[in-house]
Write an enzyme that holds these catalytic residues in place. Structure first.
Site, PDB file in Angstrom:
ATOM      1  N   ARG A  63       3.923  53.615  17.840  1.00 43.31           N
ATOM      2  CA  ARG A  63       4.554  53.372  16.537  1.00 43.31           C
ATOM      3  C   ARG A  63       3.587  52.726  15.543  1.00 43.31           C
ATOM      4  O   ARG A  63       3.834  52.753  14.339  1.00 43.31           O
ATOM      5  CB  ARG A  63       5.836  52.551  16.707  1.00 43.31           C
ATOM      6  CG  ARG A  63       6.950  53.347  17.381  1.00 43.31           C
ATOM      7  CD  ARG A  63       8.187  52.496  17.598  1.00 43.31           C
ATOM      8  NE  ARG A  63       7.936  51.373  18.481  1.00 43.31           N
ATOM      9  CZ  ARG A  63       7.991  51.417  19.808  1.00 43.31           C
ATOM     10  NH1 ARG A  63       8.298  52.540  20.409  1.00 43.31           N
ATOM     11  NH2 ARG A  63       7.741  50.345  20.525  1.00 43.31           N
ATOM     12  N   GLU A 100       4.118  40.179  31.950  1.00 47.31           N
ATOM     13  CA  GLU A 100       4.988  39.285  32.718  1.00 47.31           C
ATOM     14  C   GLU A 100       4.992  39.723  34.194  1.00 47.31           C
ATOM     15  O   GLU A 100       4.867  38.913  35.100  1.00 47.31           O
ATOM     16  CB  GLU A 100       6.396  39.332  32.126  1.00 47.31           C
ATOM     17  CG  GLU A 100       7.230  38.152  32.531  1.00 47.31           C
ATOM     18  CD  GLU A 100       8.602  38.215  31.897  1.00 47.31           C
ATOM     19  OE1 GLU A 100       8.792  39.002  30.955  1.00 47.31           O
ATOM     20  OE2 GLU A 100       9.475  37.485  32.385  1.00 47.31           O
TER      21      GLU A 100
HETATM   22  P1  AMP Z   1       3.597  42.568  23.160  1.00 51.06           P
HETATM   23  O1  AMP Z   1       2.294  42.990  23.781  1.00 51.06           O
HETATM   24  O2  AMP Z   1       4.481  41.807  24.079  1.00 51.06           O
HETATM   25  O3  AMP Z   1       3.381  41.857  21.817  1.00 51.06           O
HETATM   26  O4  AMP Z   1       4.410  43.891  22.864  1.00 51.06           O
HETATM   27  C1  AMP Z   1       4.171  44.623  21.742  1.00 51.06           C
HETATM   28  C2  AMP Z   1       4.363  46.099  21.978  1.00 51.06           C
HETATM   29  O5  AMP Z   1       5.552  46.381  22.699  1.00 51.06           O
HETATM   30  C3  AMP Z   1       4.483  46.816  20.649  1.00 51.06           C
HETATM   31  O6  AMP Z   1       3.754  48.035  20.733  1.00 51.06           O
HETATM   32  C4  AMP Z   1       5.961  47.041  20.472  1.00 51.06           C
HETATM   33  O7  AMP Z   1       6.203  48.273  19.889  1.00 51.06           O
HETATM   34  C5  AMP Z   1       6.547  46.956  21.874  1.00 51.06           C
HETATM   35  N1  AMP Z   1       7.729  46.077  21.956  1.00 51.06           N
HETATM   36  C6  AMP Z   1       7.805  44.911  22.646  1.00 51.06           C
HETATM   37  N2  AMP Z   1       9.020  44.362  22.554  1.00 51.06           N
HETATM   38  C7  AMP Z   1       9.742  45.172  21.763  1.00 51.06           C
HETATM   39  C8  AMP Z   1      11.089  45.134  21.252  1.00 51.06           C
HETATM   40  N3  AMP Z   1      11.942  44.132  21.558  1.00 51.06           N
HETATM   41  N4  AMP Z   1      11.488  46.142  20.446  1.00 51.06           N
HETATM   42  C9  AMP Z   1      10.640  47.140  20.128  1.00 51.06           C
HETATM   43  N5  AMP Z   1       9.381  47.237  20.582  1.00 51.06           N
HETATM   44  C10 AMP Z   1       8.922  46.271  21.380  1.00 51.06           C
END
Ligand code: AMP
Length: 177
Positions: A63, A100
């Protein structure tokens, strides 16, 4: 007139328990159905980074490709993809990071970031920050610098900002939960 952040908040669709129980997924696809809102989002990112020197945009699969590519075209600078391991066809640099449960690995084609380039990292959403930090590491492995981070959505309760503010203090999120 609703503010841009209110328009985004009322358009993002929240999907409980996707892709697994306990995750409240923020689905940005309804934004893509609204071209006027998309233009306003791109204009807002451009204005928020108007004083920042940017040589290229890195967009994170998948995205992060949507607005990332649009931003790069508007700024007339290269767009670079960061993808999950095994998706990019050419030689890559790779960075593994801890989740995690387990780990993940992101890749970027070699030599896409030129030494000294100032790179803006973009994704739709900042959650724990691991993915954006991995993109920043890939940029640094190619001797690029981090110009900043741009997200549509930040899940501030997950404190992802702490994982990325060491790379740049220019972190923009258009809406926060
Ligand atoms: P992080 O590495 O935990 O910051 O996760 C970010 C990635 O996971 C991004 O590419 C987001 O599109 C996806 N992502 C994580 N949590 C969500 C959520 N609650 N809703 C939509 N996309 C998420």
């Amino acid at each position: 007139m609703k503010s841009l952040s209110d328009q985004i908040l009322s358009t993002v669709r929240e999907v409980p328990d996707f892709p697994k129980k306990g995750i409240n997924f923020k689905d940005i696809t309804p934004i893509l159905e609204n071209p006027k809102l998309c233009r306003e989002i791109v204009d807002e990112f451009i204005s928020r980074f108007s004083k920042t020197k940017i040589d290229a945009i890195v967009g994170i699969e998948s995205r992060g490709f949507l607005f990332g590519m649009t931003l790069a075209m508007r700024l007339n600078i290269p767009f670079i993809t960061v993808r999950k391991k095994g998706k990019l066809p050419y030689k890559t640099v790779s960075y593994r990071y801890e989740l995690e449960y387990g780990s993940a690995e992101m890749e970027m084609h070699v030599d896409t970031v030129k030494p000294g380039w100032k790179v803006l990292i973009h994704d739709d959403l900042l959650a724990t920050g691991g993915t954006a930090a991995a993109a920043a590491e890939l940029v640094k492995m190619q001797k690029g610098k981090i110009a900043g981070f741009a997200f549509l959505v930040e899940l501030s309760f997950l404190d992802g900002i702490k994982k990325i503010n060491g790379y740049s203090d220019k972190i923009v999120a258009l809406v926060r939960y």
